[in-house]
Design a protein around this motif. Structure first.
Motif, PDB file in Angstrom:
ATOM      1  N   PRO A  57       5.366 -11.859  13.476  1.00 15.53           N
ATOM      2  CA  PRO A  57       3.911 -12.060  13.574  1.00 15.53           C
ATOM      3  C   PRO A  57       3.106 -11.083  12.719  1.00 15.53           C
ATOM      4  CG  PRO A  57       4.913 -12.228  15.734  1.00 15.53           C
ATOM      5  CD  PRO A  57       5.980 -11.718  14.806  1.00 15.53           C
ATOM      6  N   ARG A  58       3.496  -9.817  12.724  1.00  9.95           N
ATOM      7  CA  ARG A  58       2.785  -8.824  11.927  1.00  9.95           C
ATOM      8  C   ARG A  58       2.921  -9.117  10.430  1.00  9.95           C
ATOM      9  NH1 ARG A  58      -1.195  -5.212  10.766  1.00  9.95           N
ATOM     10  NH2 ARG A  58      -0.436  -3.648   9.285  1.00  9.95           N
ATOM     11  N   LEU A  59       4.126  -9.410   9.983  1.00  8.25           N
ATOM     12  CA  LEU A  59       4.340  -9.704   8.570  1.00  8.25           C
ATOM     13  C   LEU A  59       3.573 -10.942   8.144  1.00  8.25           C
ATOM     14  CD1 LEU A  59       8.174  -8.984   8.317  1.00  8.25           C
ATOM     15  CD2 LEU A  59       6.289  -7.507   7.577  1.00  8.25           C
ATOM     16  N   SER A  60       3.575 -11.964   9.016  1.00  4.58           N
ATOM     17  CA  SER A  60       2.849 -13.197   8.711  1.00  4.58           C
ATOM     18  C   SER A  60       1.349 -12.950   8.637  1.00  4.58           C
ATOM     19  CB  SER A  60       3.152 -14.251   9.778  1.00  4.58           C
ATOM     20  OG  SER A  60       2.413 -15.428   9.557  1.00  4.58           O
ATOM     21  N   GLU A  64       0.889  -2.652   4.673  1.00  2.14           N
ATOM     22  CA  GLU A  64       0.221  -1.358   4.649  1.00  2.14           C
ATOM     23  C   GLU A  64       1.244  -0.229   4.549  1.00  2.14           C
ATOM     24  OE1 GLU A  64      -2.457  -1.276   8.000  1.00  2.14           O
ATOM     25  OE2 GLU A  64      -3.488  -3.092   7.336  1.00  2.14           O
ATOM     26  N   ARG A  65       0.765   0.985   4.351  1.00  2.00           N
ATOM     27  CA  ARG A  65       1.650   2.118   4.115  1.00  2.00           C
ATOM     28  C   ARG A  65       2.660   2.313   5.243  1.00  2.00           C
ATOM     29  NH1 ARG A  65       0.935   7.757   4.311  1.00  2.00           N
ATOM     30  NH2 ARG A  65       0.502   7.399   6.524  1.00  2.00           N
ATOM     31  N   ASP A  66       2.232   2.086   6.481  1.00  3.38           N
ATOM     32  CA  ASP A  66       3.097   2.343   7.622  1.00  3.38           C
ATOM     33  C   ASP A  66       3.876   1.121   8.086  1.00  3.38           C
ATOM     34  OD1 ASP A  66       2.404   5.032   7.712  1.00  3.38           O
ATOM     35  OD2 ASP A  66       0.675   4.659   9.004  1.00  3.38           O
ATOM     36  N   ASP A  67       3.785   0.022   7.340  1.00  3.36           N
ATOM     37  CA  ASP A  67       4.568  -1.173   7.666  1.00  3.36           C
ATOM     38  C   ASP A  67       5.965  -1.071   7.063  1.00  3.36           C
ATOM     39  OD1 ASP A  67       2.623  -2.601   9.115  1.00  3.36           O
ATOM     40  OD2 ASP A  67       1.691  -3.313   7.271  1.00  3.36           O
ATOM     41  N   ALA A  68       6.965  -1.409   7.860  1.00  3.92           N
ATOM     42  CA  ALA A  68       8.343  -1.495   7.359  1.00  3.92           C
ATOM     43  C   ALA A  68       8.660  -2.946   7.033  1.00  3.92           C
ATOM     44  CB  ALA A  68       9.323  -0.963   8.392  1.00  3.92           C
ATOM     45  N   LEU A  69       9.429  -3.151   5.972  1.00  5.81           N
ATOM     46  CA  LEU A  69       9.849  -4.489   5.550  1.00  5.81           C
ATOM     47  C   LEU A  69      11.360  -4.582   5.727  1.00  5.81           C
ATOM     48  CD1 LEU A  69       7.776  -4.682   2.240  1.00  5.81           C
ATOM     49  CD2 LEU A  69       7.132  -5.560   4.489  1.00  5.81           C
ATOM     50  N   PRO A  70      11.835  -5.189   6.820  1.00  7.44           N
ATOM     51  CA  PRO A  70      13.281  -5.232   7.076  1.00  7.44           C
ATOM     52  C   PRO A  70      14.034  -5.882   5.920  1.00  7.44           C
ATOM     53  CG  PRO A  70      12.051  -5.904   9.022  1.00  7.44           C
ATOM     54  CD  PRO A  70      11.056  -5.809   7.907  1.00  7.44           C
ATOM     55  N   GLU A  71      15.023  -5.166   5.405  1.00  6.98           N
ATOM     56  CA  GLU A  71      15.781  -5.682   4.265  1.00  6.98           C
ATOM     57  C   GLU A  71      16.514  -6.971   4.606  1.00  6.98           C
ATOM     58  OE1 GLU A  71      18.236  -2.657   2.616  1.00  6.98           O
ATOM     59  OE2 GLU A  71      16.553  -1.318   2.144  1.00  6.98           O
ATOM     60  N   ALA A  72      16.906  -7.131   5.858  1.00  7.29           N
ATOM     61  CA  ALA A  72      17.599  -8.358   6.258  1.00  7.29           C
ATOM     62  C   ALA A  72      16.696  -9.575   6.106  1.00  7.29           C
ATOM     63  CB  ALA A  72      18.078  -8.239   7.706  1.00  7.29           C
ATOM     64  N   THR A 103      10.237   1.052   3.466  1.00  8.51           N
ATOM     65  CA  THR A 103       9.957   1.897   4.622  1.00  8.51           C
ATOM     66  C   THR A 103       8.740   2.776   4.374  1.00  8.51           C
ATOM     67  OG1 THR A 103      11.330   3.726   3.841  1.00  8.51           O
ATOM     68  CG2 THR A 103      12.439   1.987   5.114  1.00  8.51           C
ATOM     69  N   PRO A 104       8.059   3.191   5.439  1.00  8.84           N
ATOM     70  CA  PRO A 104       6.957   4.136   5.265  1.00  8.84           C
ATOM     71  C   PRO A 104       7.390   5.407   4.543  1.00  8.84           C
ATOM     72  CG  PRO A 104       6.895   3.198   7.468  1.00  8.84           C
ATOM     73  CD  PRO A 104       8.177   2.723   6.838  1.00  8.84           C
ATOM     74  N   LYS A 105       8.592   5.885   4.810  1.00 12.55           N
ATOM     75  CA  LYS A 105       9.084   7.092   4.150  1.00 12.55           C
ATOM     76  C   LYS A 105       9.176   6.895   2.639  1.00 12.55           C
ATOM     77  CE  LYS A 105      12.964  10.359   4.143  1.00 12.55           C
ATOM     78  NZ  LYS A 105      14.280  10.701   4.767  1.00 12.55           N
ATOM     79  N   ALA A 151       0.828  -1.201   0.000  1.00  9.37           N
ATOM     80  CA  ALA A 151       0.000   0.000   0.000  1.00  9.37           C
ATOM     81  C   ALA A 151       0.863   1.253   0.000  1.00  9.37           C
ATOM     82  CB  ALA A 151      -0.916   0.008   1.207  1.00  9.37           C
ATOM     83  N   LEU A 152       0.514   2.199  -0.858  1.00  7.55           N
ATOM     84  CA  LEU A 152       1.075   3.543  -0.815  1.00  7.55           C
ATOM     85  C   LEU A 152       0.059   4.535  -0.241  1.00  7.55           C
ATOM     86  CD1 LEU A 152       2.842   3.725  -4.301  1.00  7.55           C
ATOM     87  CD2 LEU A 152       3.796   2.981  -2.113  1.00  7.55           C
ATOM     88  N   ASP A 153      -1.204   4.222  -0.418  1.00  8.21           N
ATOM     89  CA  ASP A 153      -2.281   5.016   0.150  1.00  8.21           C
ATOM     90  C   ASP A 153      -2.517   4.546   1.587  1.00  8.21           C
ATOM     91  OD1 ASP A 153      -4.930   5.893   0.940  1.00  8.21           O
ATOM     92  OD2 ASP A 153      -5.337   6.305  -1.170  1.00  8.21           O
ATOM     93  N   ALA A 154      -2.555   5.480   2.515  1.00  6.57           N
ATOM     94  CA  ALA A 154      -2.694   5.125   3.932  1.00  6.57           C
ATOM     95  C   ALA A 154      -4.033   4.464   4.240  1.00  6.57           C
ATOM     96  CB  ALA A 154      -2.532   6.374   4.796  1.00  6.57           C
ATOM     97  N   GLY A 155      -5.009   4.596   3.357  1.00  6.62           N
ATOM     98  CA  GLY A 155      -6.325   4.017   3.620  1.00  6.62           C
ATOM     99  C   GLY A 155      -6.465   2.558   3.235  1.00  6.62           C
TER     100      GLY A 155
END
Length: 236
Positions: free
Chosen positions: A202-205, A163-171, A120-122, A60-64
């Motif tokens: 857990p969140r990613l899953s 979602e827009r505010d979720d970060a995906l750790p590169e590691a 990242t969210p940014k 998601a790029l849109d926060a909604g």
């Protein structure tokens, strides 16, 4: 990814080969990224495909937009600003079929295809501001480009995973292969070096589970949805 492909079929799914589905449809598990998607689209077109579609997850790029939301974009934009329109007849029939099954679908939006993961969210907010796109994947523009070159209809159906505010750790991303399969030795080593990443799992899953459930429901509602060109061929 393999988990996306398995939402379409109970058959054993092998990468980079033609897998027949219902009706005149077929699946090609390409692996992640635009180059892999371009090769898959070329292979399908060479095999006689009358239309090309992408099916899987998006960020998601849109926060909604929430995890598990189905998207049927009207256009796909690549990082260089090229815009590819989806086939309105094909997408319209798909949306109608899903609506009849009680599955809400977000339409009338643009999907951005990026050559890299927006982790990242940014980065997601910057992409949303620059391209005015609601979501992002890595493959659809490459497939749309092949469809345009071959004069074939194109469609895409995506389910939001992060979602827009979720970060995906590169590691963690580095611990999966191009088809989304965890590489256990690498994953264990990554978690041993960065134990704090365990709290992210857990969140990613949960996000992936919601997206895959949505894709399975969509595939059940429209198991044999062929491209308009294929339907026209049958009529003639």
């Amino acid at each position: 990814m393999k988990v996306e492909a398995q939402a379409l079929t109970a058959k054993s799914v092998r990468p980079e080969c033609l897998i027949p589905l219902a009706g005149d449809c077929a699946l090609w598990l390409s692996g992640m990224g635009p180059e892999a998607a371009w090769k898959a689209a070329q292979a399908l077109a060479d095999a006689g495909a009358k239309g090309l579609a992408t099916f899987g997850v998006a960020g998601a790029l849109d926060a909604g937009l929430r995890s598990g939301t189905l998207l049927c974009p009207h256009g796909v934009l690549d990082g260089d600003g090229r815009n590819y329109m989806t086939d309105p007849v094909w997408c319209g029939r798909l949306q109608k079929r899903l609506a009849s099954a009680g599955l809400p679908v977000v339409s009338g939006i643009t999907l951005l295809s990026s050559c890299r993961t927006l982790s990242t969210p940014k980065a997601k907010m910057a992409a949303h501001s620059r391209y005015a796109a609601a979501a992002v994947d890595m493959e659809s523009a490459a497939v749309a480009a092949v469809a345009a070159d071959r004069n074939l209809p194109f469609a895409t159906l995506r389910a939001i995973v992060d979602e827009r505010d979720d970060a995906l750790p590169e590691a963690l991303q580095a611990a999966i292969d191009p088809w989304g399969r965890p590489q256990l030795p690498r994953l264990i080593a990554t978690l041993a070096r960065r134990p704090w990443l365990l709290s992210r799992l857990p969140r990613l899953s949960s996000c992936m589970d919601k997206a895959v459930r949505a894709l399975r429901a969509a595939a059940k509602a429209a198991p044999d949805l062929e491209a308009p060109a294929a339907l026209q061929r049958k009529k003639t």
